[in-house]
Design a protein around this motif. Structure first.
Motif, PDB file in Angstrom:
ATOM      1  N   ALA A 100      -6.506 -20.724  37.649  1.00  0.00           N
ATOM      2  CA  ALA A 100      -7.782 -21.267  37.183  1.00  0.00           C
ATOM      3  C   ALA A 100      -7.115 -22.629  36.872  1.00  0.00           C
ATOM      4  N   LYS A 101      -8.287 -23.803  36.807  1.00  0.00           N
ATOM      5  CA  LYS A 101      -7.800 -25.071  36.569  1.00  0.00           C
ATOM      6  C   LYS A 101      -7.471 -25.400  35.032  1.00  0.00           C
ATOM      7  N   THR A 102      -8.004 -24.582  34.152  1.00  0.00           N
ATOM      8  CA  THR A 102      -7.636 -24.816  32.859  1.00  0.00           C
ATOM      9  C   THR A 102      -6.931 -23.499  32.151  1.00  0.00           C
ATOM     10  N   TYR A 103      -6.018 -24.101  31.177  1.00  0.00           N
ATOM     11  CA  TYR A 103      -5.037 -23.397  30.666  1.00  0.00           C
ATOM     12  C   TYR A 103      -5.756 -22.009  29.836  1.00  0.00           C
ATOM     13  N   PHE A 104      -7.095 -22.562  29.269  1.00  0.00           N
ATOM     14  CA  PHE A 104      -7.945 -21.643  28.562  1.00  0.00           C
ATOM     15  C   PHE A 104      -8.369 -20.606  29.519  1.00  0.00           C
ATOM     16  N   GLU A 105      -8.746 -20.540  30.640  1.00  0.00           N
ATOM     17  CA  GLU A 105      -8.949 -19.699  31.627  1.00  0.00           C
ATOM     18  C   GLU A 105      -7.751 -18.827  32.241  1.00  0.00           C
ATOM     19  N   LYS A 106      -6.573 -19.631  32.267  1.00  0.00           N
ATOM     20  CA  LYS A 106      -5.454 -18.936  32.789  1.00  0.00           C
ATOM     21  C   LYS A 106      -5.129 -17.895  31.572  1.00  0.00           C
ATOM     22  N   SER A 107      -5.431 -18.127  30.453  1.00  0.00           N
ATOM     23  CA  SER A 107      -4.832 -17.306  29.335  1.00  0.00           C
ATOM     24  C   SER A 107      -5.624 -15.943  29.625  1.00  0.00           C
ATOM     25  N   PHE A 108      -6.920 -15.751  30.132  1.00  0.00           N
ATOM     26  CA  PHE A 108      -7.620 -14.490  30.454  1.00  0.00           C
ATOM     27  C   PHE A 108      -6.899 -13.693  31.460  1.00  0.00           C
ATOM     28  N   ALA A 109      -5.950 -14.006  32.025  1.00  0.00           N
ATOM     29  CA  ALA A 109      -5.115 -13.394  32.912  1.00  0.00           C
ATOM     30  C   ALA A 109      -4.636 -12.177  32.104  1.00  0.00           C
ATOM     31  N   VAL A 110      -4.256 -12.325  30.922  1.00  0.00           N
ATOM     32  CA  VAL A 110      -3.722 -11.263  29.907  1.00  0.00           C
ATOM     33  C   VAL A 110      -5.188 -10.332  29.747  1.00  0.00           C
ATOM     34  N   LEU A 111      -6.162 -10.779  29.346  1.00  0.00           N
ATOM     35  CA  LEU A 111      -7.155  -9.932  29.077  1.00  0.00           C
ATOM     36  C   LEU A 111      -7.620  -9.054  30.356  1.00  0.00           C
ATOM     37  N   THR A 112      -7.735  -9.745  31.357  1.00  0.00           N
ATOM     38  CA  THR A 112      -8.076  -8.882  32.702  1.00  0.00           C
ATOM     39  C   THR A 112      -6.889  -7.910  33.041  1.00  0.00           C
ATOM     40  N   LEU A 113      -5.667  -8.172  32.926  1.00  0.00           N
ATOM     41  CA  LEU A 113      -4.494  -7.412  33.068  1.00  0.00           C
ATOM     42  C   LEU A 113      -4.977  -6.266  31.953  1.00  0.00           C
ATOM     43  N   ALA A 114      -4.869  -6.437  30.990  1.00  0.00           N
ATOM     44  CA  ALA A 114      -4.956  -5.238  29.749  1.00  0.00           C
ATOM     45  C   ALA A 114      -6.098  -4.392  30.261  1.00  0.00           C
ATOM     46  N   SER A 115      -6.927  -5.226  30.724  1.00  0.00           N
ATOM     47  CA  SER A 115      -8.371  -4.216  31.152  1.00  0.00           C
ATOM     48  C   SER A 115      -8.135  -3.256  32.150  1.00  0.00           C
ATOM     49  N   SER A 116      -7.301  -3.875  33.239  1.00  0.00           N
ATOM     50  CA  SER A 116      -6.856  -3.011  34.331  1.00  0.00           C
ATOM     51  C   SER A 116      -6.007  -1.855  33.868  1.00  0.00           C
ATOM     52  N   ILE A 117      -5.136  -2.152  32.951  1.00  0.00           N
ATOM     53  CA  ILE A 117      -4.171  -1.033  32.426  1.00  0.00           C
ATOM     54  C   ILE A 117      -4.989   0.042  31.672  1.00  0.00           C
ATOM     55  N   LEU A 118      -5.907  -0.375  30.935  1.00  0.00           N
ATOM     56  CA  LEU A 118      -6.632   0.373  30.116  1.00  0.00           C
ATOM     57  C   LEU A 118      -7.695   1.453  30.990  1.00  0.00           C
ATOM     58  N   ILE A 119      -8.211   0.615  31.935  1.00  0.00           N
ATOM     59  CA  ILE A 119      -9.057   1.358  32.861  1.00  0.00           C
ATOM     60  C   ILE A 119      -8.342   2.391  33.780  1.00  0.00           C
ATOM     61  N   TRP A 120      -6.980   2.128  34.108  1.00  0.00           N
ATOM     62  CA  TRP A 120      -6.089   3.052  34.756  1.00  0.00           C
ATOM     63  C   TRP A 120      -5.805   4.225  33.834  1.00  0.00           C
ATOM     64  N   ILE A 121      -5.516   3.951  32.553  1.00  0.00           N
ATOM     65  CA  ILE A 121      -5.205   5.094  31.359  1.00  0.00           C
ATOM     66  C   ILE A 121      -6.468   6.008  31.473  1.00  0.00           C
ATOM     67  N   ILE A 122      -7.650   5.580  31.408  1.00  0.00           N
ATOM     68  CA  ILE A 122      -9.080   6.123  31.375  1.00  0.00           C
ATOM     69  C   ILE A 122      -9.053   7.057  32.616  1.00  0.00           C
ATOM     70  N   LEU A 123      -8.835   6.451  33.935  1.00  0.00           N
ATOM     71  CA  LEU A 123      -8.840   7.274  35.062  1.00  0.00           C
ATOM     72  C   LEU A 123      -8.015   8.276  35.240  1.00  0.00           C
ATOM     73  N   LYS A 124      -6.835   7.865  34.801  1.00  0.00           N
ATOM     74  CA  LYS A 124      -5.515   8.960  35.083  1.00  0.00           C
ATOM     75  C   LYS A 124      -5.583  10.222  34.465  1.00  0.00           C
ATOM     76  N   GLU A 125      -6.427   9.870  33.125  1.00  0.00           N
ATOM     77  CA  GLU A 125      -6.202  11.563  32.511  1.00  0.00           C
ATOM     78  C   GLU A 125      -7.283  12.446  33.185  1.00  0.00           C
TER      79      GLU A 125
END
Length: 134
Positions: A100-125
């Motif tokens: 992304a062009k802005t650092y603010f938007e780049k910081s959302f990579a943490v949120l989307t990565l966390a969301s991926s991990i949480l969905i993985w946990i939900i699906l793997k159980e």
């Protein structure tokens, strides 16, 4: 972490994300800091933010069904397929946020990565085996 805890975290997280997008529509937060800094006018902002809110509400609905917080309107198989699609989407979005062009938007990579991990946990159980009558 178990699936139920991951679902609850996701519900809180995406309720907050939905409120964030509502704040953008209400112009409490400038849209220039979102969508990779690529939105050029209010019309684009309304389209993109409305789509984002709809997708977030849809994800919240799927999580509520998966967590058995509401009546099951779709089969769990369909809900799982939709959650796999969101997992893929969050994976791609993580990569997009990193560029992304802005650092603010780049910081959302943490949120989307966390969301991926949480969905993985939900699906793997694995769900418990169905009860059969003999």
């Amino acid at each position: 972490m178990n699936s139920r805890a991951a679902i609850k975290i996701m519900l809180w997280l995406f309720t907050a994300v939905t409120l964030f997008h509502l704040c953008i529509i209400l112009k409490l937060i400038p849209y220039e800091i979102t969508w990779g800094g690529r939105l050029e006018n209010d019309s684009e902002m309304y389209v993109f933010e409305s789509l984002s809110i709809l997708l977030n509400v849809f994800l919240i609905l799927m999580l509520l069904i998966k967590g058995k917080f509401i009546r099951q309107m779709l089969s769990i198989r369909v809900v799982n397929i939709i959650l796999w699609a969101f997992l893929f989407l969050f994976g791609l979005n993580t990569i997009g946020n990193l560029f992304a062009k802005t650092y603010f938007e780049k910081s959302f990579a943490v949120l989307t990565l966390a969301s991926s991990i949480l969905i993985w946990i939900i699906l793997k159980e694995k769900s418990s085996k169905p009860i059969t009558l003999k």
